[in-house]
Design a protein around this motif. Structure first.
Motif, mmCIF file in Angstrom:
data_model
loop_
_atom_site.group_PDB
_atom_site.id
_atom_site.type_symbol
_atom_site.label_atom_id
_atom_site.label_comp_id
_atom_site.label_asym_id
_atom_site.label_seq_id
_atom_site.Cartn_x
_atom_site.Cartn_y
_atom_site.Cartn_z
ATOM 1 N N ALA A 28 0.860 -1.079 -0.124
ATOM 2 C CA ALA A 28 -0.001 0.221 0.132
ATOM 3 C C ALA A 28 0.914 1.248 -0.037
ATOM 4 O O ALA A 28 0.636 2.247 -0.787
ATOM 5 C CB ALA A 28 -0.929 -0.110 1.192
ATOM 6 N N CYS A 29 2.095 1.171 0.495
ATOM 7 C CA CYS A 29 2.878 2.531 0.788
ATOM 8 C C CYS A 29 3.508 2.727 -0.570
ATOM 9 O O CYS A 29 3.719 3.639 -1.294
ATOM 10 C CB CYS A 29 4.004 2.215 1.687
ATOM 11 N N ASP A 30 3.838 1.526 -1.366
ATOM 12 C CA ASP A 30 4.467 1.701 -2.600
ATOM 13 C C ASP A 30 3.431 2.159 -3.529
ATOM 14 O O ASP A 30 3.877 3.061 -4.485
ATOM 15 C CB ASP A 30 4.924 0.389 -3.138
ATOM 16 N N LEU A 31 2.205 1.617 -3.610
ATOM 17 C CA LEU A 31 1.106 2.153 -4.183
ATOM 18 C C LEU A 31 0.774 3.730 -4.129
ATOM 19 O O LEU A 31 0.393 4.555 -5.130
ATOM 20 C CB LEU A 31 -0.010 1.336 -4.269
ATOM 21 N N LYS A 32 0.801 4.202 -2.792
ATOM 22 C CA LYS A 32 0.359 5.493 -2.442
ATOM 23 C C LYS A 32 1.571 6.288 -3.122
ATOM 24 O O LYS A 32 1.240 7.350 -3.980
ATOM 25 C CB LYS A 32 0.672 5.623 -0.769
ATOM 26 N N GLU A 33 2.874 5.907 -3.083
ATOM 27 C CA GLU A 33 3.713 6.902 -4.037
ATOM 28 C C GLU A 33 3.507 6.829 -5.505
ATOM 29 O O GLU A 33 3.627 7.948 -5.920
ATOM 30 C CB GLU A 33 5.146 6.311 -3.527
ATOM 31 N N GLN A 34 3.210 5.807 -5.913
ATOM 32 C CA GLN A 34 3.090 5.668 -7.312
ATOM 33 C C GLN A 34 1.849 6.529 -7.631
ATOM 34 O O GLN A 34 1.823 7.141 -8.582
ATOM 35 C CB GLN A 34 2.700 4.154 -7.659
ATOM 36 N N ILE A 35 0.626 6.337 -6.855
ATOM 37 C CA ILE A 35 -0.310 7.187 -7.115
ATOM 38 C C ILE A 35 -0.267 8.715 -6.890
ATOM 39 O O ILE A 35 -0.666 9.401 -7.788
ATOM 40 C CB ILE A 35 -1.589 6.628 -6.250
ATOM 41 N N ALA A 36 0.621 8.993 -5.695
ATOM 42 C CA ALA A 36 0.939 10.521 -5.616
ATOM 43 C C ALA A 36 1.647 11.091 -6.884
ATOM 44 O O ALA A 36 1.334 12.259 -7.379
ATOM 45 C CB ALA A 36 1.597 10.551 -4.433
ATOM 46 N N THR A 37 2.597 10.198 -7.560
ATOM 47 C CA THR A 37 3.344 10.517 -8.714
ATOM 48 C C THR A 37 2.206 10.717 -10.058
ATOM 49 O O THR A 37 2.307 11.796 -10.417
ATOM 50 C CB THR A 37 4.452 9.706 -9.107
ATOM 51 N N GLY A 38 1.356 9.895 -9.965
ATOM 52 C CA GLY A 38 0.262 10.071 -10.949
ATOM 53 C C GLY A 38 -0.617 11.159 -10.848
ATOM 54 O O GLY A 38 -0.865 11.737 -12.006
ATOM 55 N N VAL A 39 -0.758 11.487 -9.609
ATOM 56 C CA VAL A 39 -1.943 12.554 -9.417
ATOM 57 C C VAL A 39 -1.293 13.876 -9.501
ATOM 58 O O VAL A 39 -1.636 14.844 -10.454
ATOM 59 C CB VAL A 39 -2.388 12.716 -7.889
#
Length: 233
Positions: free
Chosen positions: A186-197
């Motif tokens: 979930a932490c890795d996905l959070k960073e990936q999503i934040a980059t996408g946002v």
């Protein structure tokens, strides 16, 4: 009759019987929730993988800027256009129609990443709740059961209950391991999503600002063509 029910017939047995039932139900509910949270994370990851790296967004912003610049020159200084190469966009579309499509796509991408962010936030909250259940309910319940059994005189029933408790403790340990792994994911996905946002938001702002400016230029050009601007320009 199960060992816990056999023990429940003893003077001190009912408390243990009820406690084991509640603990087993808690573990089953937690395991079900963990499975659902894992599925949600996997679903988000699949959608992110489909979108792929967002390096292309910066190039798309630049391409749209070049297309808008060419169209602006075509509107304002058409006699100078032979020296400029037209950036390609669908031949059947006017620039205005093309700009609407680009803006809509940019907005859809931005909204999509915002939805991922919301889903990711719900998963993170669910995992946090699981960790709270571990520390505040499941672990103390196991500790109580272990202490209770350790105080009992040895018998075949107590031995069987001890085996059942060991299985529950192993299940709790496995569930904790699953939650820890999901938390890292979930932490890795959070960073990936934040980059996408951030990237999709930046792209949308570029497209929105250019598209709006081009609409204003086109509108003014239409007025100029009709001789309606007068002293305002």
């Amino acid at each position: 009759m199960s060992p816990s029910r056999q023990f429940a017939a003893a003077p001190d047995g009912p408390a243990l019987h009820r406690h084991m039932q509640r603990t087993a139900s808690l573990l089953a509910e937690m395991q079900s929730n963990i499975v659902q949270l894992g599925k949600m994370l996997a679903m988000i990851q699949v959608h992110l993988d489909k979108l792929g790296p967002l390096d292309w967004l910066e190039a798309e912003s630049l391409t749209f800027s070049r297309q808008a610049y060419w169209q602006m020159l075509a509107w304002l200084t058409p006699t100078q256009m032979p020296g400029f190469v037209k950036p390609a966009w669908p031949a059947e579309k006017s620039f205005s129609r093309h700009a609407v499509d680009v803006r809509q796509h940019a907005q859809e991408l931005r909204d999509q990443y915002r939805i991922f962010q919301q889903h990711g936030g719900r998963v993170a909250m669910g995992l946090s709740e699981m960790q709270t259940l571990f520390t505040q309910q499941a672990a103390p319940a196991m500790q109580w059961l272990r202490q209770y059994l350790d105080q009992q005189d040895f018998s075949s029933t107590v031995a069987l209950l001890g085996q059942a408790l060991e299985a529950m403790e192993a299940g709790l340990s496995a569930a904790q391991t699953q939650v820890n792994a999901l938390c890292h994911q979930a932490c890795d996905l959070k960073e990936q999503i934040a980059t996408g946002v951030a990237a999709s938001e930046r792209h949308w702002r570029v497209v929105e600002n250019i598209a709006q400016s081009m609409c204003d230029i086109e509108y003014n050009q239409s007025l100029l063509g009709k001789g309606q601007l007068g002293d305002e320009n």
